[in-house]
Design a protein around this motif. Structure first.
Motif, PDB file in Angstrom:
ATOM      1  N   ALA A   1       0.813  -1.216   0.000  1.00 33.56           N
ATOM      2  CA  ALA A   1       0.000   0.000   0.000  1.00 33.56           C
ATOM      3  C   ALA A   1       0.846   1.265   0.000  1.00 33.56           C
ATOM      4  N   ASP A   2       1.919   1.291   0.784  1.00 35.27           N
ATOM      5  CA  ASP A   2       2.750   2.500   0.833  1.00 35.27           C
ATOM      6  C   ASP A   2       3.370   2.791  -0.532  1.00 35.27           C
ATOM      7  N   ALA A   3       3.824   1.737  -1.210  1.00 36.40           N
ATOM      8  CA  ALA A   3       4.437   1.928  -2.521  1.00 36.40           C
ATOM      9  C   ALA A   3       3.415   2.436  -3.533  1.00 36.40           C
ATOM     10  N   VAL A   4       2.201   1.899  -3.488  1.00 30.93           N
ATOM     11  CA  VAL A   4       1.154   2.349  -4.412  1.00 30.93           C
ATOM     12  C   VAL A   4       0.750   3.775  -4.078  1.00 30.93           C
ATOM     13  N   SER A   5       0.692   4.097  -2.802  1.00 24.90           N
ATOM     14  CA  SER A   5       0.322   5.460  -2.394  1.00 24.90           C
ATOM     15  C   SER A   5       1.331   6.487  -2.893  1.00 24.90           C
ATOM     16  N   ALA A   6       2.596   6.076  -2.949  1.00 29.15           N
ATOM     17  CA  ALA A   6       3.655   7.000  -3.365  1.00 29.15           C
ATOM     18  C   ALA A   6       3.735   7.177  -4.886  1.00 29.15           C
ATOM     19  N   MET A   7       2.992   6.393  -5.641  1.00 30.38           N
ATOM     20  CA  MET A   7       3.058   6.484  -7.103  1.00 30.38           C
ATOM     21  C   MET A   7       2.493   7.810  -7.605  1.00 30.38           C
ATOM     22  N   ASP A   8       3.076   8.324  -8.675  1.00 30.64           N
ATOM     23  CA  ASP A   8       2.469   9.480  -9.328  1.00 30.64           C
ATOM     24  C   ASP A   8       1.259   9.004 -10.130  1.00 30.64           C
ATOM     25  N   GLU A   9       0.550   9.924 -10.750  1.00 31.20           N
ATOM     26  CA  GLU A   9      -0.700   9.568 -11.427  1.00 31.20           C
ATOM     27  C   GLU A   9      -0.483   8.538 -12.523  1.00 31.20           C
ATOM     28  N   ALA A  10       0.546   8.719 -13.335  1.00 31.70           N
ATOM     29  CA  ALA A  10       0.776   7.803 -14.448  1.00 31.70           C
ATOM     30  C   ALA A  10       1.073   6.395 -13.953  1.00 31.70           C
TER      31      ALA A  10
END
Length: 420
Positions: free
Chosen positions: A247-256
């Protein structure tokens, strides 16, 4: 008189409410509306100040079953929506890595739609507009629940606080509609059983290459559901589940990067994902009160049961709690205008009437969440067979459709199309 606690008409401690609702969110506000017209003294304790909506009214997308649409229309709430709702005409269910899929079409059942998609913020505005029309509702806001006080004979007493300090409110019936971490439930000494599914759900508005056509998609895998709900504004409501450790890694993703991640989980049935709005994240959990009533008290909505959002059953179930309670109170007062809203017999009837719907909906939500997230290869052929059966067998489809439209167990009359 509709008033705020900051400017009460008289001393609230001297008012004996017939029903006092703690929590002004989706279910609590709906209950207050459903109780109007019965000649009751109803109080609504709200944490949010006038002019502000509770935090629950955010960018989440609410999937209203047909039964919910019927009831909210009868209560005059849907008519207050300023933004268009999205019709759900088809439901497409599949699981990544498994064969088969199920497609439910409302036209096969003589209906134009299974339900509608409404943005929580828009629904909050509609509820607020309807609440403002209720001349007898006593609104205590901004006020927070502190705890129980010493009960009077025949009444519950609670302690609440605002900027001016603490006060005591009294009621024949206390209703806990204060959410998953219900302070009222805890004060009543009602324990809750909890299960963490180990998933985090990201919620946002999404624009795709293909505009919504009335199909709601539910794509399942070990991280949870990736659902696309057809909104009324030409966008989709996206719910994207991931395993908690990611979840933390996905949360840190930019929009693309986030769009690519969600696209990989969902596939290409809606074409390329083009853009999304702000994202919110919520843990997927189940919190079930061990009982839903106490002396002169009842739990409704998430205070009674918070379930996995797979299948979009949570608010629909909570609304049926509220409407059943309002219906029982109305029936009791039809027989006796002085009927006690918090009487033991009425609460026993409530528990009995809600049992089947509650148990079946919880079992459906929990079972689907567990089975579809289990990566055991032994389950794959069984899941594929289940999807095939749901697509081809009329009895299996009818069971799914009845639940999707909100018809499980003893359903309140307003859900079946009766007038308020």
């Amino acid at each position: 008189m509709n008033h705020d606690a900051s400017a009460p008409a008289g001393d609230p401690a001297q008012i004996l409410h017939d029903v006092l609702i703690v929590g002004g969110g989706l279910v609590g506000a709906s209950l207050a509306i459903a109780l109007q017209g019965q000649g009751l003294q109803v109080g609504l304790v709200e944490a949010a100040p006038p002019g502000a909506l509770p935090a629950v009214f955010d960018e989440r997308n609410l999937s209203f079953a047909e039964a919910t649409v019927n009831a909210l229309g009868a209560l005059g709430v849907l008519q207050k929506l300023r933004a268009p709702a999205g019709a759900i005409r088809r439901i497409h269910i599949s699981r990544r890595g498994d064969f088969g899929r199920s497609l439910l079409d409302a036209q096969r059942y003589g209906r134009d739609e299974f339900g509608r998609v409404v943005v929580a913020r828009d629904f909050g505005d509609a509820l607020e507009a309807r609440l403002a029309e209720l001349p007898q509702l006593l609104r205590y806001r901004p006020v927070r629940f502190v705890g129980l006080a010493e009960d009077d004979d025949g009444a519950r007493a609670i302690r609440v606080a605002d900027a001016g300090g603490e006060r005591v409110l009294r009621a024949r019936l206390l209703v806990a509609a204060d959410g998953t971490r219900s302070g009222v439930r805890e004060a009543l000494g009602i324990a809750a059983d909890e299960h963490d599914y180990g998933q985090t759900l990201f919620v946002t508005r999404l624009r795709a290459e293909r505009a919504p056509d009335g199909t709601a998609y539910e794509r399942l895998d070990e991280g949870g559901p990736t659902a696309l709900l057809p909104r009324g504004d030409g966008h989709y409501g996206l719910v994207h589940g991931v395993l908690r450790e990611r979840a933390d890694a996905v949360s840190a993703m930019d929009e693309a990067a986030f769009l690519a991640h969600a696209q990989d989980a969902f596939g290409w049935r809606a074409g390329r994902f083009l853009a999304c709005g702000a994202r919110s994240a919520y843990p997927a959990q189940r919190v079930l009160a061990q009982r839903c009533t106490a002396a002169r008290a009842v739990l409704v909505g998430n205070a009674a049961q918070t379930i996995h959002p797979i299948g979009a059953q949570g608010f629909n179930l909570g609304l049926r709690d509220a409407l059943t309670l309002a219906e029982l109170i109305a029936a009791a007062r039809a027989d006796d205008a002085a009927a006690d809203c918090g009487g033991a017999g009425l609460l026993a009837d409530y528990q009995r009437r809600r049992a089947q719907d509650r148990e079946r909906t919880i079992a459906f939500s929990d079972g689907l969440a567990r089975v579809t997230s289990n990566e055991s290869p032994l389950l794959r052929p069984l899941r594929s067979l289940g999807l095939f059966a749901a697509d081809r067998l009329p009895s299996a489809q009818a069971w799914l459709v009845g639940g999707a439209m909100g018809y499980r167990g003893d359903v309140p009359a307003l859900c079946r199309g009766a007038r308020a």
